[in-house]
Design a protein around this motif. Structure first.
Motif, PDB file in Angstrom:
ATOM      1  N   ASN A  42      10.712  -2.150   2.899  1.00  0.00           N
ATOM      2  CA  ASN A  42      10.441  -0.535   3.417  1.00  0.00           C
ATOM      3  C   ASN A  42       9.625  -0.941   4.833  1.00  0.00           C
ATOM      4  O   ASN A  42      10.306   0.028   5.809  1.00  0.00           O
ATOM      5  N   ILE A  43       8.633  -1.688   5.039  1.00  0.00           N
ATOM      6  CA  ILE A  43       8.339  -2.061   6.405  1.00  0.00           C
ATOM      7  C   ILE A  43       9.512  -2.380   7.248  1.00  0.00           C
ATOM      8  O   ILE A  43       9.354  -1.940   8.381  1.00  0.00           O
ATOM      9  N   ALA A  44      10.348  -3.361   6.936  1.00  0.00           N
ATOM     10  CA  ALA A  44      11.393  -3.748   7.876  1.00  0.00           C
ATOM     11  C   ALA A  44      12.176  -2.797   8.231  1.00  0.00           C
ATOM     12  O   ALA A  44      12.602  -2.437   9.313  1.00  0.00           O
ATOM     13  N   GLU A  45      12.634  -1.702   7.163  1.00  0.00           N
ATOM     14  CA  GLU A  45      13.321  -0.735   7.842  1.00  0.00           C
ATOM     15  C   GLU A  45      12.662   0.282   8.540  1.00  0.00           C
ATOM     16  O   GLU A  45      13.349   0.848   9.602  1.00  0.00           O
ATOM     17  N   TYR A  46      11.362   0.742   8.264  1.00  0.00           N
ATOM     18  CA  TYR A  46      10.552   1.521   8.962  1.00  0.00           C
ATOM     19  C   TYR A  46      10.536   0.797  10.524  1.00  0.00           C
ATOM     20  O   TYR A  46      10.659   1.622  11.437  1.00  0.00           O
ATOM     21  N   LEU A  47      10.078  -0.430  10.601  1.00  0.00           N
ATOM     22  CA  LEU A  47       9.910  -1.107  11.861  1.00  0.00           C
ATOM     23  C   LEU A  47      11.269  -1.015  12.728  1.00  0.00           C
ATOM     24  O   LEU A  47      11.206  -1.135  14.025  1.00  0.00           O
ATOM     25  N   LYS A  48      12.422  -0.766  12.151  1.00  0.00           N
ATOM     26  CA  LYS A  48      13.722  -0.597  13.008  1.00  0.00           C
ATOM     27  C   LYS A  48      13.650   0.611  13.770  1.00  0.00           C
ATOM     28  O   LYS A  48      14.110   0.701  14.923  1.00  0.00           O
ATOM     29  N   LYS A  49      13.563   1.565  12.840  1.00  0.00           N
ATOM     30  CA  LYS A  49      13.508   3.029  13.408  1.00  0.00           C
ATOM     31  C   LYS A  49      12.740   4.007  12.640  1.00  0.00           C
ATOM     32  O   LYS A  49      12.985   4.638  11.864  1.00  0.00           O
ATOM     33  N   ARG A  63       0.728  -1.171   0.104  1.00  0.00           N
ATOM     34  CA  ARG A  63       0.021   0.077  -0.015  1.00  0.00           C
ATOM     35  C   ARG A  63       0.723   1.175   0.212  1.00  0.00           C
ATOM     36  O   ARG A  63       1.977   1.387   0.543  1.00  0.00           O
ATOM     37  N   GLN A  64       0.320   2.421  -0.638  1.00  0.00           N
ATOM     38  CA  GLN A  64       1.086   3.677  -0.814  1.00  0.00           C
ATOM     39  C   GLN A  64       1.279   4.072   0.964  1.00  0.00           C
ATOM     40  O   GLN A  64       0.127   4.186   1.660  1.00  0.00           O
ATOM     41  N   ALA A  65       2.159   4.737   1.320  1.00  0.00           N
ATOM     42  CA  ALA A  65       2.257   5.300   2.610  1.00  0.00           C
ATOM     43  C   ALA A  65       1.219   6.318   2.795  1.00  0.00           C
ATOM     44  O   ALA A  65       1.181   7.147   1.363  1.00  0.00           O
ATOM     45  N   GLY A  66       0.608   6.776   3.868  1.00  0.00           N
ATOM     46  CA  GLY A  66      -0.370   7.727   4.011  1.00  0.00           C
ATOM     47  C   GLY A  66      -1.580   7.696   3.284  1.00  0.00           C
ATOM     48  O   GLY A  66      -2.318   8.661   2.943  1.00  0.00           O
ATOM     49  N   ALA A  67      -2.092   6.479   2.970  1.00  0.00           N
ATOM     50  CA  ALA A  67      -2.973   6.309   2.209  1.00  0.00           C
ATOM     51  C   ALA A  67      -4.615   6.013   2.279  1.00  0.00           C
ATOM     52  O   ALA A  67      -5.429   6.071   1.612  1.00  0.00           O
ATOM     53  N   ILE A  68      -4.766   5.732   3.828  1.00  0.00           N
ATOM     54  CA  ILE A  68      -5.920   5.541   4.321  1.00  0.00           C
ATOM     55  C   ILE A  68      -6.581   6.770   4.192  1.00  0.00           C
ATOM     56  O   ILE A  68      -6.245   7.902   5.206  1.00  0.00           O
ATOM     57  N   GLU A  69      -7.733   6.983   3.719  1.00  0.00           N
ATOM     58  CA  GLU A  69      -8.574   8.298   3.546  1.00  0.00           C
ATOM     59  C   GLU A  69      -9.003   8.776   4.689  1.00  0.00           C
ATOM     60  O   GLU A  69      -9.051  10.161   4.978  1.00  0.00           O
ATOM     61  N   ASP A  70      -9.439   8.026   5.758  1.00  0.00           N
ATOM     62  CA  ASP A  70     -10.183   8.598   6.966  1.00  0.00           C
ATOM     63  C   ASP A  70      -9.186   8.545   8.289  1.00  0.00           C
ATOM     64  O   ASP A  70      -9.507   8.547   9.259  1.00  0.00           O
ATOM     65  N   PHE A  71      -8.048   8.427   8.053  1.00  0.00           N
ATOM     66  CA  PHE A  71      -6.964   8.924   9.067  1.00  0.00           C
ATOM     67  C   PHE A  71      -6.107   9.953   8.742  1.00  0.00           C
ATOM     68  O   PHE A  71      -5.569  10.281   7.702  1.00  0.00           O
ATOM     69  N   LYS A  72      -5.730  10.646   9.581  1.00  0.00           N
ATOM     70  CA  LYS A  72      -4.977  11.967   9.856  1.00  0.00           C
ATOM     71  C   LYS A  72      -3.714  11.409  10.153  1.00  0.00           C
ATOM     72  O   LYS A  72      -2.900  11.356  11.359  1.00  0.00           O
ATOM     73  N   ILE A  90      11.207   7.823   8.349  1.00  0.00           N
ATOM     74  CA  ILE A  90      10.485   8.976   7.940  1.00  0.00           C
ATOM     75  C   ILE A  90      10.510  10.199   8.866  1.00  0.00           C
ATOM     76  O   ILE A  90       9.735   9.977   9.865  1.00  0.00           O
ATOM     77  N   PRO A  91      11.511  11.020   9.098  1.00  0.00           N
ATOM     78  CA  PRO A  91      11.560  11.997   9.766  1.00  0.00           C
ATOM     79  C   PRO A  91      10.459  12.700   9.836  1.00  0.00           C
ATOM     80  O   PRO A  91       9.719  13.200   9.038  1.00  0.00           O
ATOM     81  N   GLY A  92       9.937  13.163  11.367  1.00  0.00           N
ATOM     82  CA  GLY A  92       8.821  13.880  11.085  1.00  0.00           C
ATOM     83  C   GLY A  92       7.389  13.383  11.302  1.00  0.00           C
ATOM     84  O   GLY A  92       6.467  13.758  11.418  1.00  0.00           O
ATOM     85  N   ASN A  93       7.340  11.965  11.286  1.00  0.00           N
ATOM     86  CA  ASN A  93       6.147  11.204  11.481  1.00  0.00           C
ATOM     87  C   ASN A  93       5.630  11.192  12.729  1.00  0.00           C
ATOM     88  O   ASN A  93       6.537  11.271  13.543  1.00  0.00           O
ATOM     89  N   LYS A  94       4.416  10.662  13.007  1.00  0.00           N
ATOM     90  CA  LYS A  94       4.142  10.872  14.714  1.00  0.00           C
ATOM     91  C   LYS A  94       4.207   9.526  15.123  1.00  0.00           C
ATOM     92  O   LYS A  94       3.615   9.433  16.303  1.00  0.00           O
ATOM     93  N   MET A  95       4.556   8.466  14.535  1.00  0.00           N
ATOM     94  CA  MET A  95       4.845   7.243  15.212  1.00  0.00           C
ATOM     95  C   MET A  95       5.583   7.464  16.352  1.00  0.00           C
ATOM     96  O   MET A  95       6.891   7.811  16.053  1.00  0.00           O
ATOM     97  N   ASP A 152       2.190  15.072   8.232  1.00  0.00           N
ATOM     98  CA  ASP A 152       2.517  15.881   6.963  1.00  0.00           C
ATOM     99  C   ASP A 152       3.708  15.153   6.187  1.00  0.00           C
ATOM    100  O   ASP A 152       3.701  14.860   5.173  1.00  0.00           O
ATOM    101  N   ALA A 153       4.684  14.426   7.044  1.00  0.00           N
ATOM    102  CA  ALA A 153       5.677  13.637   6.574  1.00  0.00           C
ATOM    103  C   ALA A 153       5.283  12.282   6.087  1.00  0.00           C
ATOM    104  O   ALA A 153       5.934  11.946   4.842  1.00  0.00           O
ATOM    105  N   MET A 154       4.384  11.694   6.625  1.00  0.00           N
ATOM    106  CA  MET A 154       4.013  10.626   6.051  1.00  0.00           C
ATOM    107  C   MET A 154       3.087  10.757   4.723  1.00  0.00           C
ATOM    108  O   MET A 154       3.465   9.926   3.860  1.00  0.00           O
ATOM    109  N   VAL A 155       2.318  11.774   4.771  1.00  0.00           N
ATOM    110  CA  VAL A 155       1.557  12.073   3.663  1.00  0.00           C
ATOM    111  C   VAL A 155       2.503  12.390   2.249  1.00  0.00           C
ATOM    112  O   VAL A 155       2.316  11.960   1.198  1.00  0.00           O
ATOM    113  N   GLU A 156       3.541  13.230   2.614  1.00  0.00           N
ATOM    114  CA  GLU A 156       4.644  13.554   1.628  1.00  0.00           C
ATOM    115  C   GLU A 156       5.373  12.345   1.084  1.00  0.00           C
ATOM    116  O   GLU A 156       5.703  12.180   0.128  1.00  0.00           O
ATOM    117  N   ALA A 157       5.621  11.510   2.106  1.00  0.00           N
ATOM    118  CA  ALA A 157       6.381  10.159   1.722  1.00  0.00           C
ATOM    119  C   ALA A 157       5.518   9.363   0.816  1.00  0.00           C
ATOM    120  O   ALA A 157       6.123   8.895  -0.328  1.00  0.00           O
TER     121      ALA A 157
END
Length: 130
Positions: free
Chosen positions: A87-94, A59-68, A99-104, A71-76
């Motif tokens: 990509n998920i593996a790298e994301y789950l590491k850190k 799935r494309q990052a930041g793609a679920i329409e009813d989730f806020k 994605i600097p600026g994401n809210k996780m 900005d960093a995730m939407v831009e990615a």
């Protein structure tokens, strides 16, 4: 001749099949408990602090329409980030480094096996068919 044809068909099928994680989905279910404070999967999954993760693979990052999203995730996502296995593996590491600026706020998973297991678990929850 038949054996060669069958071997060719098997090879083509293997190459065209989606890549699945090398992990263990049952172990991934246990590791996913670390994620459940913010994310849900399954038939009745709902967005929480984080989006539902059904169908997250490919799935494309930041793609679920009813989730806020941040900005960093939407831009990615707009720049073409797709949640591939790698990509998920790298994301789950850190997550914050990937994605600097994401809210996780989750710091990440340290063990490669845990990452592979969680991805294997996520793979059993496809997205909605359109």
């Amino acid at each position: 001749m038949i054996k060669k044809i069958l071997a060719s068909i098997a090879a083509i099928a293997a190459l065209s099949a989606p890549a699945f994680a090398d992990g263990d989905a049952e172990k991934g279910k246990k590791v996913f408990k670390k994620c459940q404070a913010c994310h849900q999967v399954g038939e009745d999954a709902k967005n929480r602090v984080g989006p539902i993760l059904n169908g997250v693979i490919e799935r494309q990052a930041g793609a679920i329409e009813d989730f806020k999203y941040s900005d960093a995730m939407v831009e990615a996502g707009e720049k073409g980030l797709i949640w591939t296995h790698e990509n998920i593996a790298e994301y789950l590491k850190k997550p914050r480094d990937f994605i600097p600026g994401n809210k996780m706020t989750f710091a990440g998973l340290r063990k490669e096996d845990d990452i592979e297991d969680v991805i294997a678990y996520l793979e059993i929850f496809p997205g909605e068919e359109k």
